[in-house]
Structure formats: C-alpha cells, structure tokens
Write a protein that holds these residues in place. Structure first.
Motif, mmCIF file in Angstrom:
data_model
loop_
_atom_site.group_PDB
_atom_site.id
_atom_site.type_symbol
_atom_site.label_atom_id
_atom_site.label_comp_id
_atom_site.label_asym_id
_atom_site.label_seq_id
_atom_site.Cartn_x
_atom_site.Cartn_y
_atom_site.Cartn_z
ATOM 1 N N GLY A 1 0.822 -1.215 0.000
ATOM 2 C CA GLY A 1 0.000 0.000 0.000
ATOM 3 C C GLY A 1 0.849 1.253 0.000
ATOM 4 N N ASP A 2 0.432 2.221 0.805
ATOM 5 C CA ASP A 2 1.191 3.472 0.889
ATOM 6 C C ASP A 2 2.345 3.384 1.887
ATOM 7 N N GLY A 3 2.502 2.224 2.512
ATOM 8 C CA GLY A 3 3.598 2.022 3.458
ATOM 9 C C GLY A 3 3.290 2.426 4.875
ATOM 10 N N SER A 4 2.092 2.944 5.126
ATOM 11 C CA SER A 4 1.786 3.476 6.451
ATOM 12 C C SER A 4 1.726 2.394 7.522
ATOM 13 N N ARG A 5 1.321 1.195 7.166
ATOM 14 C CA ARG A 5 1.222 0.125 8.164
ATOM 15 C C ARG A 5 2.585 -0.428 8.561
ATOM 16 N N GLN A 6 3.561 -0.285 7.692
ATOM 17 C CA GLN A 6 4.872 -0.867 7.961
ATOM 18 C C GLN A 6 5.534 -0.282 9.206
ATOM 19 N N ARG A 7 5.197 0.950 9.522
ATOM 20 C CA ARG A 7 5.864 1.592 10.673
ATOM 21 C C ARG A 7 5.461 0.968 12.006
ATOM 22 N N ARG B 1 8.005 -4.603 13.282
ATOM 23 C CA ARG B 1 9.426 -4.637 13.609
ATOM 24 C C ARG B 1 10.278 -4.451 12.362
ATOM 25 N N HIS B 2 9.869 -5.090 11.276
ATOM 26 C CA HIS B 2 10.661 -5.014 10.053
ATOM 27 C C HIS B 2 9.821 -5.508 8.892
ATOM 28 N N CYS B 3 10.084 -4.992 7.695
ATOM 29 C CA CYS B 3 9.361 -5.429 6.501
ATOM 30 C C CYS B 3 10.272 -5.307 5.288
ATOM 31 N N PHE B 4 10.263 -6.320 4.442
ATOM 32 C CA PHE B 4 11.017 -6.274 3.193
ATOM 33 C C PHE B 4 10.551 -7.419 2.310
ATOM 34 N N SER B 5 10.635 -7.224 0.984
ATOM 35 C CA SER B 5 10.346 -8.287 0.024
ATOM 36 C C SER B 5 11.330 -8.202 -1.123
ATOM 37 N N MET B 6 11.987 -9.325 -1.402
ATOM 38 C CA MET B 6 12.973 -9.391 -2.477
ATOM 39 C C MET B 6 12.317 -9.478 -3.846
ATOM 40 N N ALA B 7 11.008 -9.744 -3.898
ATOM 41 C CA ALA B 7 10.330 -9.996 -5.171
ATOM 42 C C ALA B 7 10.446 -8.838 -6.144
ATOM 43 N N ARG C 1 22.865 0.581 8.464
ATOM 44 C CA ARG C 1 22.398 0.972 7.137
ATOM 45 C C ARG C 1 20.877 1.123 7.143
ATOM 46 N N THR C 2 20.362 1.748 6.093
ATOM 47 C CA THR C 2 18.934 1.996 6.000
ATOM 48 C C THR C 2 18.295 1.126 4.918
ATOM 49 N N ILE C 3 16.993 0.873 5.105
ATOM 50 C CA ILE C 3 16.179 0.123 4.154
ATOM 51 C C ILE C 3 14.987 1.016 3.811
ATOM 52 N N ARG C 4 14.642 1.086 2.538
ATOM 53 C CA ARG C 4 13.571 2.016 2.145
ATOM 54 C C ARG C 4 12.502 1.309 1.311
ATOM 55 N N TYR C 5 11.272 1.739 1.526
ATOM 56 C CA TYR C 5 10.138 1.287 0.724
ATOM 57 C C TYR C 5 9.750 2.414 -0.222
ATOM 58 N N THR C 6 9.548 2.086 -1.506
ATOM 59 C CA THR C 6 9.125 3.096 -2.462
ATOM 60 C C THR C 6 7.822 2.662 -3.125
ATOM 61 N N PRO C 7 6.699 3.242 -2.744
ATOM 62 C CA PRO C 7 5.414 2.865 -3.341
ATOM 63 C C PRO C 7 5.270 3.300 -4.792
ATOM 64 N N LYS C 8 6.216 4.103 -5.298
ATOM 65 C CA LYS C 8 6.148 4.557 -6.689
ATOM 66 C C LYS C 8 6.611 3.490 -7.676
ATOM 67 N N SER C 9 7.321 2.489 -7.198
ATOM 68 C CA SER C 9 7.729 1.357 -8.034
ATOM 69 C C SER C 9 6.713 0.244 -7.811
#
Length: 285
Positions: free
Chosen positions: A134-140, A143-149, A184-192
């Motif tokens: 989604g817009d990433g709002s729930r991820q905050r 504890r952690h979220c990521f997908s290699m797909a 290091r940082t990990i980022r979510y980009t809903p534009k991709s």
C-alpha cells in the motif's frame, strides 16, 4: 553503468512473458540475468527468446541465499535489481523508482517496491497484499518489513554482509534486518509498482507460514513474553480475524467472514510450529 536486473524463475510460463514485456518497456536501460530452477513448463524457452543470459540451477539445489550471492558475484555495478518471474512491472518507470533512492542516501542498503494483487486474487490475500505494501503506512507499526520480489541492493552493503545460505525462507528479511543492525537503512518506495500475489490453499499457506515462522525465530531476538503462545500466536490470530471481518463487511466481501478463521487458523498453527522448530534449532547452535 547500465544496471543488472536479476530474475529468479521456476515454472512460471503462464506469467513470465508478461514480466519480460514489463521489463522491455522500462525507460531505463538494463541487462537481464535469469536464474532458472530447471523449469519444465517452457519458461526457459520463453526467457531464451528475450536474449537474457540464463544460469541453470539444478533441481533440488535451490537455496535462496546461495542464488542471491551468486547473482551478486556474476553481475557488476553499484546497484543490482531483483524481480521474481511472476512479479510484473506495472509501468515504464518501475526500474527507475527502485534505483533512484540510492543516489541520495549513501547509507541505503536496499529498496523494495510496492506489490499489488492480481485481479483474480482471493479477497483476504488481496487484503494482506495491500496491508503489507500500500502506501507504506502500516509498515511503521512492524518490527521489520522487506520483500525481495521487487527490490534493489547496494553492492557495497552486500560485499560487507552477504546473504545467509543456511535458511530456506525469509533470507531477504534476515539480510535487511542485519543491515539495519549494522547502521544501514532500508527504504520502501510505493512509486515502483509490480503485480504479484498468490492464491494459497490452506495446506500451502500453513507450509509457508511454517517456513517463515522457523526463519523468524532465528532472525530476531525474542523476550519470553514476545515468544509466548498468547503474544506470538493467539493475540495476532484474534486481531487478524477482527480486522478481516471489518474489512469484509466494509467491502461487501461476505464470503471472507467464514474464510477468515480458517485462513488465520492455518496461519497461526503453521507459524507457531515453525517458530518452535526454529527456536529449538537456535538453541542447538
């Protein structure tokens, strides 16, 4: 330097052509490397027609972290992009949006993009996909979220800390979590945006949750309360069923009212069994 896109494939002839077409429409030039796990449905022949370089992974030899490490070794460039063969880019700037954040943040180790469900995705799995991305709002709240797909990795971060090759599930979550612990940082980009979802049977969903629970026990640190039956299993089950029912009533998806307890029960039992197995393995190491 033209970036590499690495695709992992196993018997996805039904959709890999769409994924390749999505890649061909990208505004950013790229090179394609495909790891095929001895597909027998014609996937490899479809991929070969695209001109991509193909690496064969022998049947029974697929270990996610091992393949990801090999992919990094066989490519070059500061950033390497990863996409599953059933993860279809939805526009011509999917690739640009994954790569662009690295220029602005030298501490950035990885980026992952938004995933949207397929039109035929069953309601509760579609809900889960939107909740996770989604817009990433729930991820905050997690504890952690990521997908290699649908993602991109900085080579320097990988060189300092390769992927683990001793776990079969959640190798991407493990790697990005360790990167975060290293500063290091990990980022979510809903534009991709890419289309990616699965309709699991209860048995398949139980199996997947077992694998993820087993990996989760080994990836994170746990207090006695966090790993207890009420906190890790019963409370999440209750919260998910209530959330499912609210969503189903709001969207008029009344069939999901009965499906939810069955689905979440399979999720809870699979994840609990997996967690217990992973915790025992953790204690034995």
């Amino acid at each position: 330097m033209t970036p590499w896109v690495v695709m992992r494939c196993y018997n996805d002839a039904w959709v890999v052509g769409d994924t390749l077409a999505g890649l061909s429409r990208q505004r950013m030039a790229h090179r394609l490397l495909v790891f095929d796990n001895e597909s027998s449905d014609g996937s490899k022949e479809i991929i070969a027609r695209s001109g991509a370089r193909i690496v064969n992974v022998p049947k029974g030899a697929y270990v996610p972290g091992r393949v990801l490490n090999q992919a990094m070794r066989e490519t070059d460039g500061e950033v390497v992009v990863f996409v599953n063969s059933d993860c279809v880019p939805q526009d011509d700037h999917w690739l640009e949006e994954l790569v662009a954040p690295f220029a602005a943040d030298p501490a950035l180790a990885a980026v992952f993009g938004r995933q949207v469900p397929r039109p035929e995705c069953w309601p509760l799995f579609a809900k889960d996909t939107e909740d996770t991305f989604g817009d990433g709002s729930r991820q905050r709240f997690w504890r952690h979220c990521f997908s290699m797909a649908s993602s991109a990795v900085r080579r320097a971060a990988w060189e300092e800390m390769p992927f683990r090759e001793d776990i079969q599930y959640s190798e991407d979550v493990d790697w990005t979590w360790r990167q975060r612990q290293a500063g290091r940082t990990i980022r979510y980009t809903p534009k991709s945006v890419a289309m990616h979802s699965h309709n699991y049977t209860l048995r398949q969903f139980h199996k997947r949750q077992f694998g993820e629970g087993k990996a989760e026990a080994r990836i994170f640190d746990w207090t006695p309360w966090e790993r207890s039956l009420p906190r890790y299993s019963l409370l999440p089950f209750a919260r998910q069923v209530v959330a499912d029912w609210r969503w189903a009533l709001h969207h008029g998806r009344f069939g999901a009212l009965g499906h939810s307890p069955l689905l979440r029960g399979a999720q809870m039992l699979g994840r609990r069994k997996g967690f217990n197995a992973g915790w025992r393995e953790r204690g034995a190491t």
